[in-house]
Design a protein around this motif. Structure first.
Motif, PDB file in Angstrom:
ATOM      1  N   CYS A   4     -20.493-106.816  21.551  1.00  0.00           N
ATOM      2  CA  CYS A   4     -20.106-106.238  20.260  1.00  0.00           C
ATOM      3  C   CYS A   4     -20.505-104.762  20.157  1.00  0.00           C
ATOM      4  O   CYS A   4     -19.836-103.983  19.497  1.00  0.00           O
ATOM      5  CB  CYS A   4     -20.708-107.033  19.109  1.00  0.00           C
ATOM      6  N   CYS A   7     -17.781-102.897  21.820  1.00  0.00           N
ATOM      7  CA  CYS A   7     -16.422-103.178  21.361  1.00  0.00           C
ATOM      8  C   CYS A   7     -16.113-102.534  20.012  1.00  0.00           C
ATOM      9  O   CYS A   7     -15.484-101.500  19.937  1.00  0.00           O
ATOM     10  CB  CYS A   7     -16.218-104.691  21.301  1.00  0.00           C
ATOM     11  N   ALA A  83     -18.367-113.277  18.685  1.00  0.00           N
ATOM     12  CA  ALA A  83     -17.839-112.702  19.925  1.00  0.00           C
ATOM     13  C   ALA A  83     -17.150-113.804  20.718  1.00  0.00           C
ATOM     14  O   ALA A  83     -17.701-114.885  20.892  1.00  0.00           O
ATOM     15  CB  ALA A  83     -18.968-112.078  20.739  1.00  0.00           C
ATOM     16  N   CYS A  88     -11.891-112.535  17.190  1.00  0.00           N
ATOM     17  CA  CYS A  88     -12.381-111.494  18.097  1.00  0.00           C
ATOM     18  C   CYS A  88     -11.278-111.134  19.090  1.00  0.00           C
ATOM     19  O   CYS A  88     -10.990-109.957  19.311  1.00  0.00           O
ATOM     20  CB  CYS A  88     -13.633-111.982  18.810  1.00  0.00           C
TER      21      CYS A  88
END
Length: 104
Positions: A4, A7, A83, A88
């Motif tokens: 994360c 991302c 995640a 996601c």
């Protein structure tokens, strides 16, 4: 480093609505200055209702290195996204990123 933190796609893909009771001025923890009122019971993270959403608390570059400026105080919808989940994967696809493995 968690996936994360590299991302950030979910923070730049979805509208984030949450209860006004989560705002710091209502006894919660989300900084009121980062939210806009939707109605008497809901508010929304600033930036997430734009045509190209991006949460005002997100810093960095999607898919490379990001951070949430209010990670400890983020609203419940942000805690709920996992995640590797379907949501996601959809967010990552919007930003041209490959899906993560499914959570265990």
């Amino acid at each position: 480093m968690s996936p994360c933190q590299q991302c950030g796609a979910c923070c730049a893909s979805y509208r984030v609505d949450f209860s006004v009771h989560e705002l710091d001025e209502q006894g919660g923890r989300v900084p009121s200055g980062l939210a806009v009122e939707v109605n008497d019971t809901l508010c929304r993270m600033r930036g997430t209702d734009h045509a190209r959403p991006r949460c005002a608390a997100l810093t960095g570059t999607i898919g490379q290195k990001v951070a949430c400026g209010i990670y400890e105080w983020r609203p419940n919808p942000c805690h709920e996204l996992e995640a590797g989940s379907d949501a996601c994967g959809r967010a990552r696809a919007r930003h041209g990123l490959l899906a993560l493995p499914l959570p265990h």
